[in-house]
Design a protein around this motif. Structure first.
Motif, mmCIF file in Angstrom:
data_model
loop_
_atom_site.group_PDB
_atom_site.id
_atom_site.type_symbol
_atom_site.label_atom_id
_atom_site.label_comp_id
_atom_site.label_asym_id
_atom_site.label_seq_id
_atom_site.Cartn_x
_atom_site.Cartn_y
_atom_site.Cartn_z
ATOM 1 N N PHE A 131 -6.176 4.243 30.181
ATOM 2 C CA PHE A 131 -5.230 3.441 30.952
ATOM 3 C C PHE A 131 -4.468 2.445 30.087
ATOM 4 C CE2 PHE A 131 -7.649 3.966 35.208
ATOM 5 C CZ PHE A 131 -6.987 5.165 35.422
ATOM 6 N N ALA A 186 -2.309 2.504 36.981
ATOM 7 C CA ALA A 186 -3.639 2.166 36.463
ATOM 8 C C ALA A 186 -4.354 1.168 37.359
ATOM 9 C CB ALA A 186 -3.522 1.612 35.044
ATOM 10 N N THR A 190 -7.800 2.068 39.312
ATOM 11 C CA THR A 190 -8.940 1.218 38.987
ATOM 12 C C THR A 190 -9.480 0.509 40.216
ATOM 13 O OG1 THR A 190 -8.102 0.854 36.736
ATOM 14 C CG2 THR A 190 -9.726 -0.707 37.573
#
Length: 336
Positions: A131, A186, A190
């Motif tokens: 990422f 990302a 996440t």
């Protein structure tokens, strides 16, 4: 753009240059005012934040102040000191270079802040590198192109020759757009991963965990942040390429860094609101228990077990698990 020696400048030319210049400056000033207010609120609401976040906020504020001040000086120079002088309108001075550099440096700092956040949120493993590495590389490329564009426009010294820097400026805007999209993606992946993990830990059917509520709200904010800055970068690139010899791309250029400033400060300043909203939602959950769970003795035992799990989850999972993770999103300044 009309030639500087023209005795009469067509209205369309004035509107597409000075007119767009004023409109862009107006929008940028509004966004700067919003950011100024958020800076004041940040230091008022979070006086106990660590020096790292304080320095980050001050850095962004100084860079944005330099950007808006130098552009105001350039505007005053064109409209007041050199009123009616078309050569001055088309001239690129050190003020233009300074505001461009300050704006993109501000965007770079915010991008690195979110890259650091993503890195800290993802524990040890390959995912954090998958990422963060593309984000950092695109941000560094953007910074290199910023320096190149700043130097290039200093040497050409006129907006009539800005097309000589098309490839630099195009790559700069493309990297900005790519970086924003990568950050939003990302953060989404996440945070959704954290949400799933907390659901598995909590194992609650009727009582969503407080941490899960916080992460859901943060996910929405992250997507909105990435969409706004990515749209500004896309507008900047499209207008620069589609409408040459005009200043229409100023709309995306001048507002972009202000959107970065406001998005970062909004993430920091919304911590108390998100925490309070999650507490309110957790309280409302107690009023939404299905009647059938209390229908019989076995169900009452089950309801008591669920309540016990909720208590344990909200006290241990939230404090031990989510506090450390959410703090890396800005909930605790000392961790960034």
């Amino acid at each position: 753009m009309a030639d500087a020696s023209s005795s009469s400048i067509p209205y369309d030319t004035v509107a597409s240059t000075l007119g767009v210049w004023i409109v862009s400056f107006f929008l940028a000033t509004i966004l700067y005012g919003m950011g100024f207010l958020q800076v004041w609120l940040y230091f008022h609401w979070y006086p106990n934040d660590g020096w790292k976040l304080n320095l980050l906020v001050l850095t962004i504020f100084v860079l944005e102040t330099v950007q808006v001040t130098t552009f105001f000086a350039a505007t005053y120079d064109v409209l007041i000191k050199h009123f009616g002088d078309w050569t001055a309108v088309l001239a690129i001075t050190w003020l233009h270079s300074a505001q461009l550099l300050a704006g993109y440096l501000s965007a770079f700092v915010v991008q690195m802040y979110f890259a650091c956040t993503i890195f800290l949120l993802n524990g040890p493993g390959i995912q954090r590198w998958i990422f963060t590495v593309p984000i950092v590389l695109s941000a560094l490329t953007e910074l290199a192109m910023t320096l190149g564009q700043t130097i290039a426009i200093t040497y050409i010294a006129s907006f009539t020759q800005i097309d000589k820097t098309t490839w630099i400026y195009s790559l700069l805007s493309a990297c900005t757009f790519a970086c924003d999209v990568l950050i939003a993606f990302a953060l989404y992946i996440t945070l959704m991963g954290k949400r799933t993990a907390i659901q598995e830990i909590a194992g609650l059917q009727y009582f969503p965990s407080r941490s899960n509520t916080i992460i859901r709200k943060l996910t929405i904010y992250a997507i909105n942040r990435g969409v706004l800055t990515a749209i500004a970068a896309a507008i900047n690139l499209i207008l620069f390429l589609a409408m040459p010899n005009t200043f229409y791309y100023f709309i995306g250029l001048l507002t972009s860094s202000k959107l970065y400033m406001n998005s970062m400060l909004a993430a920091l300043n919304s911590r108390q609101y998100i925490a309070q909203a999650s507490e309110d939602e957790a309280a409302r959950c107690w009023n939404s228990i299905p009647v059938h769970v209390l229908h019989s003795e076995p169900h009452r035992s089950r309801g008591a077990t669920i309540a016990t799990n909720v208590t344990n989850t909200n006290s241990s999972v939230y404090q031990d698990e989510t506090s450390s993770r959410d703090s890396k999103l800005g909930f605790s300044a000392d961790n960034i």
